[in-house]
Design a protein around this motif. Structure first.
Motif, PDB file in Angstrom:
ATOM      1  N   SER A 117      14.944 -65.675 106.604  1.00  0.00           N
ATOM      2  CA  SER A 117      14.662 -65.075 105.574  1.00  0.00           C
ATOM      3  C   SER A 117      15.925 -64.573 104.662  1.00  0.00           C
ATOM      4  O   SER A 117      15.500 -64.317 103.431  1.00  0.00           O
ATOM      5  N   TYR A 176       3.873 -68.010 111.295  1.00  0.00           N
ATOM      6  CA  TYR A 176       2.807 -67.730 110.377  1.00  0.00           C
ATOM      7  C   TYR A 176       2.757 -68.334 109.141  1.00  0.00           C
ATOM      8  O   TYR A 176       3.877 -69.257 108.789  1.00  0.00           O
ATOM      9  N   ASP A 203      21.221 -63.457 101.079  1.00  0.00           N
ATOM     10  CA  ASP A 203      20.531 -62.387 100.590  1.00  0.00           C
ATOM     11  C   ASP A 203      21.082 -61.191 101.498  1.00  0.00           C
ATOM     12  O   ASP A 203      20.297 -60.506 102.019  1.00  0.00           O
ATOM     13  N   ALA A 242      18.710 -53.417 100.645  1.00  0.00           N
ATOM     14  CA  ALA A 242      18.895 -52.404  99.636  1.00  0.00           C
ATOM     15  C   ALA A 242      20.385 -51.876  99.677  1.00  0.00           C
ATOM     16  O   ALA A 242      21.279 -52.307 100.417  1.00  0.00           O
ATOM     17  N   LEU A 243      20.681 -50.727  98.851  1.00  0.00           N
ATOM     18  CA  LEU A 243      22.173 -50.143  98.674  1.00  0.00           C
ATOM     19  C   LEU A 243      23.009 -51.168  98.475  1.00  0.00           C
ATOM     20  O   LEU A 243      24.109 -51.442  99.084  1.00  0.00           O
ATOM     21  N   SER A 281      22.195 -51.212 105.394  1.00  0.00           N
ATOM     22  CA  SER A 281      21.268 -51.512 104.267  1.00  0.00           C
ATOM     23  C   SER A 281      19.892 -51.947 104.932  1.00  0.00           C
ATOM     24  O   SER A 281      18.781 -51.862 104.044  1.00  0.00           O
ATOM     25  N   TYR A 282      19.766 -52.102 106.196  1.00  0.00           N
ATOM     26  CA  TYR A 282      18.155 -52.560 106.577  1.00  0.00           C
ATOM     27  C   TYR A 282      17.948 -52.000 107.762  1.00  0.00           C
ATOM     28  O   TYR A 282      16.982 -52.444 108.548  1.00  0.00           O
ATOM     29  N   LEU A 319      19.704 -43.225  96.980  1.00  0.00           N
ATOM     30  CA  LEU A 319      19.687 -43.414  98.641  1.00  0.00           C
ATOM     31  C   LEU A 319      18.658 -42.408  99.101  1.00  0.00           C
ATOM     32  O   LEU A 319      17.964 -42.787 100.198  1.00  0.00           O
ATOM     33  N   VAL A 354      15.248 -44.325  98.615  1.00  0.00           N
ATOM     34  CA  VAL A 354      15.079 -45.512  99.601  1.00  0.00           C
ATOM     35  C   VAL A 354      14.875 -45.268 100.896  1.00  0.00           C
ATOM     36  O   VAL A 354      13.854 -45.473 101.749  1.00  0.00           O
ATOM     37  N   ARG A 376      11.060 -45.298 103.213  1.00  0.00           N
ATOM     38  CA  ARG A 376      11.147 -46.095 104.432  1.00  0.00           C
ATOM     39  C   ARG A 376      10.778 -45.331 105.554  1.00  0.00           C
ATOM     40  O   ARG A 376      10.894 -45.607 106.703  1.00  0.00           O
ATOM     41  N   ASP A 412      13.958 -52.834 107.518  1.00  0.00           N
ATOM     42  CA  ASP A 412      13.531 -53.789 106.485  1.00  0.00           C
ATOM     43  C   ASP A 412      13.814 -54.994 106.959  1.00  0.00           C
ATOM     44  O   ASP A 412      14.786 -55.736 106.466  1.00  0.00           O
ATOM     45  N   GLU A 413      12.838 -55.719 107.711  1.00  0.00           N
ATOM     46  CA  GLU A 413      13.239 -56.675 108.495  1.00  0.00           C
ATOM     47  C   GLU A 413      13.161 -58.149 107.618  1.00  0.00           C
ATOM     48  O   GLU A 413      13.893 -58.836 107.846  1.00  0.00           O
ATOM     49  N   PHE A 414      12.276 -58.008 106.512  1.00  0.00           N
ATOM     50  CA  PHE A 414      12.234 -59.318 105.730  1.00  0.00           C
ATOM     51  C   PHE A 414      12.714 -59.237 104.506  1.00  0.00           C
ATOM     52  O   PHE A 414      12.219 -58.563 103.532  1.00  0.00           O
ATOM     53  N   ALA A 415      13.860 -60.030 104.178  1.00  0.00           N
ATOM     54  CA  ALA A 415      14.378 -59.873 102.553  1.00  0.00           C
ATOM     55  C   ALA A 415      13.279 -60.704 101.893  1.00  0.00           C
ATOM     56  O   ALA A 415      13.184 -60.631 100.716  1.00  0.00           O
ATOM     57  N   ALA A 416      12.832 -61.660 102.278  1.00  0.00           N
ATOM     58  CA  ALA A 416      11.982 -62.486 101.769  1.00  0.00           C
ATOM     59  C   ALA A 416      11.112 -63.188 102.749  1.00  0.00           C
ATOM     60  O   ALA A 416      11.171 -63.055 104.059  1.00  0.00           O
ATOM     61  N   LEU A 417      10.140 -63.888 102.274  1.00  0.00           N
ATOM     62  CA  LEU A 417       9.207 -64.718 103.290  1.00  0.00           C
ATOM     63  C   LEU A 417       8.358 -63.865 104.325  1.00  0.00           C
ATOM     64  O   LEU A 417       8.375 -64.221 105.336  1.00  0.00           O
ATOM     65  N   ARG A 418       8.082 -62.782 103.897  1.00  0.00           N
ATOM     66  CA  ARG A 418       7.506 -61.801 104.934  1.00  0.00           C
ATOM     67  C   ARG A 418       6.207 -62.457 105.058  1.00  0.00           C
ATOM     68  O   ARG A 418       5.447 -63.082 104.209  1.00  0.00           O
ATOM     69  N   PRO A 419       5.494 -61.988 106.292  1.00  0.00           N
ATOM     70  CA  PRO A 419       4.242 -62.374 106.562  1.00  0.00           C
ATOM     71  C   PRO A 419       3.119 -61.998 105.480  1.00  0.00           C
ATOM     72  O   PRO A 419       3.197 -61.186 104.924  1.00  0.00           O
TER      73      PRO A 419
END
Lengths: 232, 232
Positions: free
Chosen positions: A147, A175, A223, A227-228, B147-148, B182, B185, B189, B223-230
């Motif tokens: 990801s 998935y 990527d 955040a931050l 950051s995540y 800060l 965010v 979360r 924030d596990e998925f930067a993109a391509l989340r389920p």
DNA sequence: ACAAAAGTGTTTCCAATACACCCATGG
DNA sequence: CCATGGGTGTATTGGAAACACTTTTGT
């Protein structure tokens, strides 16, 4: 504090997405295992690897040991993962295991020794020692890295259609992934590029797909900041 | 292939943000180092750690060895990082090093042995062996994880004002972070929570800040998925 | 012509950023 | 009453997801 003798082994979790473009069923993520012929744990399945040589670093050792199982050129990515150090993790002398993640592109069909074969990650056989959690850990890392990095390059053929890429991502992530969005995310990040050529239509017809390839075939974080991120 | 004897050591990169609320200058990220009294590399600075004991796993060993340097209760987070395995990384017998990331909250003031002190990460002294790249690697990992994940809990006092939190993030990340963003965010979360109480105003006046704390003081990916989340 | 597969256009959503403005305190 | 720092409101941005629609092929 006593310091007994300690052996060090490397173990590789080598993944490949198998069954792409076969027309039969969904492709699935597989892991390379060999079956133990001797005790302890005879008959159970093990990760490839073995004892660290005196004059090699870990990466060199993994490459050497994998060469017995698969052609080195087939391994497109190799990366260090966690160390397993429970003093009782294997019987006999104490052995610390460093695990690695290895990736083989879908198109590759390496010749395998007779005791070695690919197993679907979704139905792992009885595994030796603590090798099962190692596979699970590697799978988690792979899914996460798909990801936010370009690590997909190591799972795909050089040139591929987006639908093939989607199948590979689906198999590795577990998935459904939308082909349209996958294409745009990776294009925006400049991770994949159109080659300009197209493939033939499949047996059932349909528009011929454009071919893509990964822009870089070296591991890269695409990527970094969820955040931050730095200002500007 | 020959298998000579191989020792295994653990080394900890322990960070603390120092100079928070001191009123003097900006707080900075520091790392815990001790100065070698003997050859090899006499006078240079080393990471705390040492040889792995016969009956301990890596984490147990790091905790034991750090206990000589800082109070165990001060270490809010400890996590395995990379292994350094170059056969020639230290003179003498071959030694493989497993590195760890350790974090100490800003408020803690552990007593240190006379050969040990905190050094700003921005101006590291002459360091022994391959310890400098270890510090740099750990710093990179820390910055990424801020950051995540909720890893900040291990750098802060239990209760803190947002401006203090910002100072800590700035020091650890190495760039300016906006306090407003800060706050939002981390609140979105559900990483931090208001305690309900407020602190006193500083010497120059100003509105008294609300106090926050981290919702959980166990490491968690937020924030596990930067993109391509389920899907869903 | 029709089904199948690929690709594009468009909308919606939401997290994150940026920044203007209001609030509470000390001197 | 004003400087100082804390906090809130709000607009903007931009990446990603969702989905309708068009294009291009085989049969």
């Amino acid at each position: 504090m006593t310091y007994g003798s300690t052996a060090h082994e490397v173990l590789a979790v080598v993944f490949q997405v198998r069954g792409v473009d076969s027309g039969e069923g969904q492709p699935a993520l597989h892991v390379l295992l060999w079956q133990r012929a001797l005790d302890p744990e005879r008959g159970r399945w093990s990760l490839p690897g073995g004892r660290l040589g005196h004059d090699e670093d870990l990466t060199t050792s993994v490459r050497r040991q994998l060469a017995e199982k698969v052609d080195l050129r087939e391994i497109a990515h190799l990366e260090q993962l966690a160390v397993f150090s429970d003093p009782a993790r294997v019987p006999g002398g104490r052995t610390i295991a460093s695990t690695f993640l290895g990736l083989v592109p879908s198109a590759a069909t390496p010749a395998l020794p007779s005791d070695t074969c690919w197993h679907p990650v979704s139905e792992l056989p009885e595994m030796a020692f603590d090798h099962r959690p190692m596979v699970e850990h590697a799978h988690t890392r792979l899914a996460a890295k798909l990801s936010y990095t370009n690590i997909g390059f190591a799972l795909t053929p050089t040139d591929f259609a987006i639908s093939t890429l989607r199948d590979i991502y689906c198999a590795a992530l577990g998935y459904q992934v939308d082909a349209t969005n996958l294409q745009r995310v990776l294009e925006r990040r400049n991770v994949i590029t159109r080659t300009g050529s197209t493939a033939r239509s499949g047996r059932a017809g349909g528009r011929p797909p454009a071919l893509y390839r990964f822009t870089e075939s070296r591991y890269r974080v695409t990527d970094e900041f969820a955040a931050l991120r730095p200002p500007g």
